[in-house]
Design a protein around this motif. Sequence first.
Motif, mmCIF file in Angstrom:
data_model
loop_
_atom_site.group_PDB
_atom_site.id
_atom_site.type_symbol
_atom_site.label_atom_id
_atom_site.label_comp_id
_atom_site.label_asym_id
_atom_site.label_seq_id
_atom_site.Cartn_x
_atom_site.Cartn_y
_atom_site.Cartn_z
ATOM 1 N N ARG A 1 -34.372 24.970 2.442
ATOM 2 C CA ARG A 1 -34.438 25.765 1.766
ATOM 3 C C ARG A 1 -35.144 25.847 0.194
ATOM 4 O O ARG A 1 -35.066 24.683 0.150
ATOM 5 C CB ARG A 1 -33.321 26.390 0.970
ATOM 6 C CG ARG A 1 -31.461 27.216 2.084
ATOM 7 C CD ARG A 1 -32.594 28.488 2.654
ATOM 8 N NE ARG A 1 -31.505 28.747 3.678
ATOM 9 C CZ ARG A 1 -31.466 28.594 4.581
ATOM 10 N NH1 ARG A 1 -31.872 27.722 5.778
ATOM 11 N NH2 ARG A 1 -30.598 28.801 5.649
ATOM 12 N N ALA B 1 -28.132 25.613 -2.309
ATOM 13 C CA ALA B 1 -29.786 26.107 -2.672
ATOM 14 C C ALA B 1 -28.982 27.321 -4.194
ATOM 15 O O ALA B 1 -29.642 26.762 -5.069
ATOM 16 C CB ALA B 1 -30.910 27.022 -2.303
ATOM 17 N N LYS B 2 -27.641 27.799 -3.605
ATOM 18 C CA LYS B 2 -27.321 28.907 -4.730
ATOM 19 C C LYS B 2 -26.628 28.131 -5.540
ATOM 20 O O LYS B 2 -26.570 28.779 -7.235
ATOM 21 C CB LYS B 2 -26.118 30.079 -3.528
ATOM 22 C CG LYS B 2 -26.583 30.251 -2.899
ATOM 23 C CD LYS B 2 -25.941 31.231 -2.302
ATOM 24 C CE LYS B 2 -26.788 32.719 -1.022
ATOM 25 N NZ LYS B 2 -26.303 32.471 0.426
ATOM 26 N N ASP C 1 -28.446 26.406 2.484
ATOM 27 C CA ASP C 1 -27.966 27.849 1.867
ATOM 28 C C ASP C 1 -27.174 27.497 0.238
ATOM 29 O O ASP C 1 -27.520 28.226 -0.489
ATOM 30 C CB ASP C 1 -27.965 28.536 2.959
ATOM 31 C CG ASP C 1 -28.198 30.167 1.956
ATOM 32 O OD1 ASP C 1 -29.346 30.282 1.863
ATOM 33 O OD2 ASP C 1 -27.440 31.442 1.917
ATOM 34 N N GLY D 1 -36.815 27.964 -3.830
ATOM 35 C CA GLY D 1 -36.535 28.737 -4.184
ATOM 36 C C GLY D 1 -37.292 28.481 -5.508
ATOM 37 O O GLY D 1 -38.139 27.170 -6.526
ATOM 38 N N LEU E 1 -30.877 28.516 -7.492
ATOM 39 C CA LEU E 1 -32.139 29.186 -7.146
ATOM 40 C C LEU E 1 -31.909 30.462 -7.611
ATOM 41 O O LEU E 1 -30.917 31.201 -6.276
ATOM 42 C CB LEU E 1 -32.726 28.031 -5.971
ATOM 43 C CG LEU E 1 -32.606 27.183 -5.737
ATOM 44 C CD1 LEU E 1 -33.679 26.807 -4.321
ATOM 45 C CD2 LEU E 1 -33.646 26.575 -7.070
ATOM 46 N N ILE F 1 -33.894 32.886 -2.668
ATOM 47 C CA ILE F 1 -34.194 31.486 -1.529
ATOM 48 C C ILE F 1 -34.520 32.204 0.233
ATOM 49 O O ILE F 1 -34.243 32.899 0.790
ATOM 50 C CB ILE F 1 -32.613 31.231 -1.028
ATOM 51 C CG1 ILE F 1 -32.206 31.030 -3.252
ATOM 52 C CG2 ILE F 1 -32.575 30.297 -0.880
ATOM 53 C CD1 ILE F 1 -30.745 30.852 -3.321
#
Length: 270
Positions: A136, A114-115, A111, A138, A119, A122
Amino acid sequence: MQLEQLIAGFEELWPLAGAEPWDAPGLVCGGLSQPVASVLLTVDVTSEVVAEAIDGGFDLVLAHHPFLMRGVQTVAETTSKGATMSRAIRANLAIYAAHTNADIVIDGVSDTLAKVLGLQQIRPLVASGDGVGHGRIGQLTDVTTLGEFAQAIARALPATATGVRVAGDYGLSIETVALCGGAGESFISNAVASGADVYVTSDLRHHVVQDAREQALLSGGTPALIEISHWAAEFVWLAVAKRQLEARYPAVKFEVCDLRTDPWDFVITQ
């Protein structure tokens, strides 16, 4: 604060029940009643990390990777595991690991990655609950090319000798991104099924990548594959874990170990 109190918080953030059956998270060494005033966060437990923790006066090393995973038959000090473990125990340094149970949660390893990569929308690539699951997927805010996205990844992650490796056409349009922090080779089929334009993960083998790319060529060239350092992919999570723990335990000092525990030191290119 007693170690037992901290562990209760760890298991709320990263429940042990979420770990894979083969995994070995939890307390590696230390006593539940021992006091903890300072914690060093790291991806890996190495001799150098333990030395830094002891020299810095830390009471606990909170690691992502379990120090004792599998195949360990002895902790004799003639072995690297034994020598490092013995040094920690003699210094009253506890070690705790949050591994696959920290991979799958919101604000966990995948997570966070991804951030960090920017993204949006998500969600888990392999869902196992409300916002929980491996990997993940996104969307990027703007369509970009595979080459430009790979460069953005290199800027977002800490530098390593192996850098960012890419399998796919440089100019391929990228908008939907699937990823897995750490070794995510086993989720390539999930990335394919998701319709992602690119899959980002670590520890990819030659034949697996070759077969995935050959199959992708039959369907427009997607997903492309991007391989990043296992350590770098997971290192970015440590700052998030630090903030979560500081909010819960303001009286305890939490610090991210800045030692690069990626095992590769340099590469030679032709």
